[in-house]
Design a protein around this motif. Structure first.
Motif, short mmCIF file in Angstrom:
data_model
loop_
_atom_site.label_atom_id
_atom_site.label_comp_id
_atom_site.label_asym_id
_atom_site.label_seq_id
_atom_site.Cartn_x
_atom_site.Cartn_y
_atom_site.Cartn_z
N ILE A 1 44.22 43.02 37.71
CA ILE A 1 42.82 43.38 37.93
C ILE A 1 42.18 42.46 38.96
CG2 ILE A 1 40.55 43.47 36.83
CD1 ILE A 1 41.98 44.40 34.27
N ILE A 2 42.44 41.15 38.85
CA ILE A 2 41.86 40.20 39.81
C ILE A 2 42.38 40.49 41.22
CG2 ILE A 2 41.81 37.77 40.50
CD1 ILE A 2 41.80 37.03 37.55
N THR B 1 43.37 43.32 42.39
CA THR B 1 42.73 44.56 42.86
C THR B 1 41.33 44.28 43.38
OG1 THR B 1 44.01 45.84 41.26
CG2 THR B 1 42.06 46.88 42.18
N LEU B 2 40.57 43.46 42.67
CA LEU B 2 39.21 43.14 43.10
C LEU B 2 39.21 42.36 44.41
CD1 LEU B 2 37.59 42.16 39.67
CD2 LEU B 2 37.15 44.22 41.02
N LEU B 3 40.09 41.38 44.53
CA LEU B 3 40.15 40.59 45.77
C LEU B 3 40.55 41.45 46.95
CD1 LEU B 3 41.82 37.29 44.47
CD2 LEU B 3 39.41 37.68 45.01
N SER C 1 40.13 44.67 47.23
CA SER C 1 39.02 45.59 47.51
C SER C 1 37.95 44.91 48.35
CB SER C 1 38.42 46.09 46.19
OG SER C 1 39.39 46.78 45.42
N THR C 2 37.63 43.68 48.01
CA THR C 2 36.64 42.93 48.79
C THR C 2 37.12 42.70 50.21
OG1 THR C 2 36.00 41.81 46.74
CG2 THR C 2 35.22 40.87 48.81
N TYR D 1 36.84 46.05 52.05
CA TYR D 1 35.46 46.53 52.25
C TYR D 1 34.77 45.77 53.37
CZ TYR D 1 30.74 48.08 51.17
OH TYR D 1 29.48 48.62 51.25
N LEU E 1 37.67 52.54 47.48
CA LEU E 1 37.92 51.35 46.68
C LEU E 1 37.51 51.55 45.22
CD1 LEU E 1 36.75 48.68 49.28
CD2 LEU E 1 39.08 49.30 48.65
N ASN F 1 40.12 51.12 42.23
CA ASN F 1 39.91 50.22 41.09
C ASN F 1 40.00 50.97 39.77
OD1 ASN F 1 38.84 47.21 41.64
ND2 ASN F 1 38.40 48.51 43.41
N TRP G 1 42.80 49.75 37.21
CA TRP G 1 42.35 49.26 35.91
C TRP G 1 42.92 50.12 34.79
CZ3 TRP G 1 37.05 46.56 35.29
CH2 TRP G 1 36.83 45.68 36.37
#
Length: 817
Positions: A627-628, A630-632, A634-635, A638, A677, A681, A685
């Motif tokens: 999950i972390i 994926t978030l990194l 995505s940022t 973006y 994104l 996510n 997730w």
């Protein structure tokens, strides 16, 4: 004198353990015994019973002799010893027969039955004697029953099914003789009941035969089995042109996936033979001939070499169409095309597959520099005269470009020209590193893998333990020292098609470099920037997937499954990187960071296979990291890399949430990117939650599914955004997409047939084995190899040709998404 001689013989054959017993024996009772007659007698420490049997042995006829004993008195401390003395062999056992299981658990058997092997004879007719000696150290009489019978159907016949029953103390074995003209046979043993667990063994014609649970693995080849077992036997391995098929029921079922509590916990009570009896069938049938091997090999080569012929045909056809176009339009000359190749609906130009994956139009279109393609028809997007506010010539050094990154990359609408500002030579070297790195990885990865699987195969051949490797034994065709040549041959497609893809890329690069050398405006200013390093890496990865998949199938098991999946992860990662590189050539990941991330993925794959099956901590840690990450990512996507991961990031996140969500409710600046994104996510997730809750046994396939889902999502997004931007998909990539999707569908159907599984015991895995379905040589998994290699090749062609429609469109008119 006769009694003294018999005592001396008994001492010689019964060993040192029987020496006190022989000294204590005062009376010897010798009886002429007959077949098929039950003898009920008793022995004690002062009485030795000897039964003399004679039977006629014919050289060309084989018969088995079976001795069945049942001790009626329960005397665990002083068992009754039975010794069968015959020509060239001695068989002895005690009753109660003690067999040991897991944790040295002892199992006692009162009713024992053994088959005596028949010694060889050189004469046409010979009368042979054998003796059954019965003795004990017990001072009290020990009653027993003895019966000797001839075994009917001791010799198995080709293609004839024979049924029998067996227990741990009453094993069975039969003889098979190779008929004339048969060099290889497959022995199949089946049962309608999974338990009790059994062992099927193939042994040479030697006496004695190892037919007990504690010695059946000493010689020959053997497999544990529940409902199915199959061993391919080659005539060259047995000098006597015959062998024994031995079936033994094990004392416990752990080896077949059973549980320990199924058996009596007390080691002092005799085992109930009725609860451990198994009904089995055996059939021996001829295996495939050398003609089938040759036909299958030619078939495999023919399929994949046909792609080379098809490629050559398309190249010749396109060249002929191009020359025909020139001949029909005298005002168009090759010299006029050196600077400005014609643009048409199919996009013939530099770098085209075989001279052009499309057909040259009859009417030349304007060159790239004069092409007028605006973005005003894009859905929900304002008209921009030029999406590139700064030209590359405005910069003198790369440092100037670096200082202006925040100005360019944070515009609401970007063009490819905005993200293709770096020097082409710098980018070319950057992306070439992908190829050289994967080539280096391939060498250092493949060499120890090859050495390891050769060792595995050697261990299998020397020990005869066929539980080491998880083959589809009903369709495993050996060749030389290889146990399943068909599973190795079917991987040839990955190598040949990977090589063909490299040749196609080489042809495109040569055409593109020639265009650059003549300062072709179309090559310099139009279309998606051409960088071939990632394509070379993809082709190399496809070839290595074939090589390592073949290595894995030399001896497939859970300890080397990562060999089969490592380059699948790389292929998925490289494809995503190539899709991203098409519209973001300046900011794509470097080869070092990309391969470092893939190495982390492979690391988790190995840890998950070895430790992750029931480890809750592992699944929690992996899900959090998933999950972390994926978030990194995505940022990073973006903001086009214009953000920093430091101690101030929580403050910046809160500031963005306050200004955009609290003070004013404004939508995202980059709507398209945000949609992608958010969907990515949600999917990742969901996959993380699925893994944490379900904990799939095949972690490597679960990890690969994550990569494939992300690749498919990004690919679908790319096509949708391409169509939204009023770009179009040309005929060749459209056909590739359709055909590849169909082939992938059939490939996955055969993949999920599940002919074996290393998540279970070898015996349970063999329950999924099935016969060959193609040319009597290839099984479902081989067809998966065929189709998946073709589908991967088609997928690569889609990536290669997807943006050929933009070859004559200025880069500041190509939208970034």
């Amino acid at each position: 004198m006769l009694a003294l001689g018999l005592c001396l013989v008994f001492l010689a054959v019964s060993g040192a353990g029987a020496f006190p017993e022989a000294l204590a024996a005062k009376n010897i009772s010798q009886k002429e015994a007959e077949f098929d007659k039950t003898y009920t007698d008793a022995v004690n420490s002062e009485l030795l019973n000897i039964y003399t049997f004679n039977h006629t042995v014919i050289r060309n006829r084989t018969e088995g002799v079976r001795v069945t004993v049942n001790v009626l008195s329960e005397q665990k401390e002083t068992p009754v010893l039975f010794v069968m003395r015959q020509k060239e062999a001695v068989v002895s056992f005690q009753v109660p027969l003690i067999l040991r299981g897991l944790y040295q658990r002892k199992y006692l058997y009162q009713d024992v039955s053994r088959t005596l092997c028949q010694p060889q004879t050189k004469s046409e007719l010979e009368t042979q004697f054998f003796y059954v000696d019965v003795s004990t150290l017990s001072a009290r009489n020990a009653s027993y029953q003895l019966r000797v019978t001839r075994v009917e159907n001791f010799v198995l016949r080709t293609n004839e099914r024979f049924s029998f029953n067996a227990t741990a103390a009453q094993p069975q074995y039969f003889k098979y003789m190779f008929p004339e003209g048969v060099d290889s046979v497959i022995v199949k043993v089946t049962s309608g009941m999974a338990f009790p667990c059994s062992v099927m063994s193939i042994q040479d014609i030697l006496c004695p035969v190892y037919d007990l649970d504690n010695n059946v693995a000493f010689i020959g080849m053997y497999q544990t089995m529940t409902k199915k077992a199959a061993i391919t036997v080659q005539k060259k391995d047995f000098p006597s042109n015959s062998f024994y098929v031995v079936v033994v029921v094990k004392t416990e079922d752990q080896a077949c996936g059973g549980s320990l509590h199924y058996y009596p916990l007390s080691t002092d009570e005799p085992v109930d033979e009725g609860s451990r009896q198994k009904a089995l069938d055996v059939v021996v049938s001829p295996a495939i001939t050398a003609t089938v091997y040759i036909r299958a090999t030619l078939f495999c080569l023919g399929i994949f070499l046909s792609f080379y012929l098809l490629t050559l045909f398309i190249a010749c056809w396109e060249t002929w169409r191009f020359l025909w176009c020139l001949a029909g339009h005298p005002h168009i000359t090759p010299d006029s095309l050196l600077g400005h190749p014609p643009y048409d609906g199919y996009g013939h130009g530099y770098g085209s597959f075989g001279g052009g994956l499309g057909l040259p139009g009859l009417t030349p279109a304007p060159p790239c520099a004069l092409a007028d393609r605006s973005l005003e028809n894009m859905a929900s997007r304002p008209r921009l005269d030029s999406l590139s506010s700064v030209e590359e010539d405005d910069y003198d050094t790369l440092a100037d470009i670096e200082s202006d990154k925040n100005v360019i990359r944070t515009k609401q609408y970007l063009s490819v020209a905005d993200l293709a500002r770096k020097d082409k030579r710098v980018l070319r070297k950057k992306y070439q590193i992908y190829f050289w790195n994967i080539a280096t990885i391939a060498v250092f990865y493949a060499l120890p893998v090859i050495q390891l699987v050769i060792t595995y195969q050697t261990v299998v051949n020397v020990t005869g333990n066929q539980d080491i490797c998880y083959y589809n034994f009903l369709c495993a065709h050996p060749l030389g020292n290889l146990s399943a040549f068909n599973n190795i041959l079917s991987n040839l497609g990955y190598v040949l098609l990977g090589l063909l893809f490299l040749l196609i890329i080489l042809q495109r690069e040569i055409s593109y470099n020639r265009a650059l050398m003549r300062n072709d405006m179309q090559a310099l200013e139009c279309g998606i920037p051409k960088h071939f390093g990632l394509f070379y890496a993809m082709g190399t990865a496809l070839m290595m997937e074939g090589l390592l998949s073949a290595c894995y199938h030399v001896c497939p098991n859970y300890t080397n499954f990562q060999f089969d999946t490592s380059f699948m992860y790389m292929i998925a990662g490289l494809c995503m990187l190539k899709l991203y590189q098409k519209r973001h050539p300046d900011i794509n990941a470097s080869a070092y960071s990309a391969y470092a991330c893939l190495a982390i993925v492979i690391f988790f794959s190995v840890v998950g296979v070895v430790f992750g099956k029931e480890n809750t901590v592992f699944w929690i840690v992996f899900s959090i990291i998933h999950i972390i990450a994926t978030l990194l990512l995505s940022t990073q996507l973006y903001y086009m890399g214009r953000w920093k991961l430091d101690s101030g990031i929580p403050r910046r996140i809160l500031h963005v949430l306050y200004t955009d969500c609290v003070r004013q409710c404004s939508g995202p600046m980059y709507v398209d990117r945000m949609v992608l994104l958010v969907m990515g996510n949600i999917i990742n997730w969901s996959l993380a939650a699925y893994g944490l809750v379900v904990r799939p046994n095949d972690f490597a396939s679960y990890l690969l599914a994550i990569g494939i889902c992300n690749l498919l999502l990004y690919f679908a997004f790319y096509i949708i955004m391409k169509l939204r931007s009023s770009e179009r998909i040309k005929l060749i990539p459209l056909l590739c997409i359709i055909c590849t999707s169909v082939v992938w569908g059939f490939a996955l159907f055969f993949f999920f047939q599940g002919l074996s599984t290393w998540q279970k015991t070898p015996a349970e895995s063999r329950q999924h084995n099935r016969d060959c379905i193609l040319l009597s040589f290839f099984d479902d998994h081989d067809i998966w190899h065929f189709l998946s290699s073709i589908a991967m090749f088609g997928s690569f062609l889609v990536l290669l040709t997807l943006d050929d429609d933009l070859d004559c469109v200025q880069r500041d008119k190509i939208y970034v998404f």
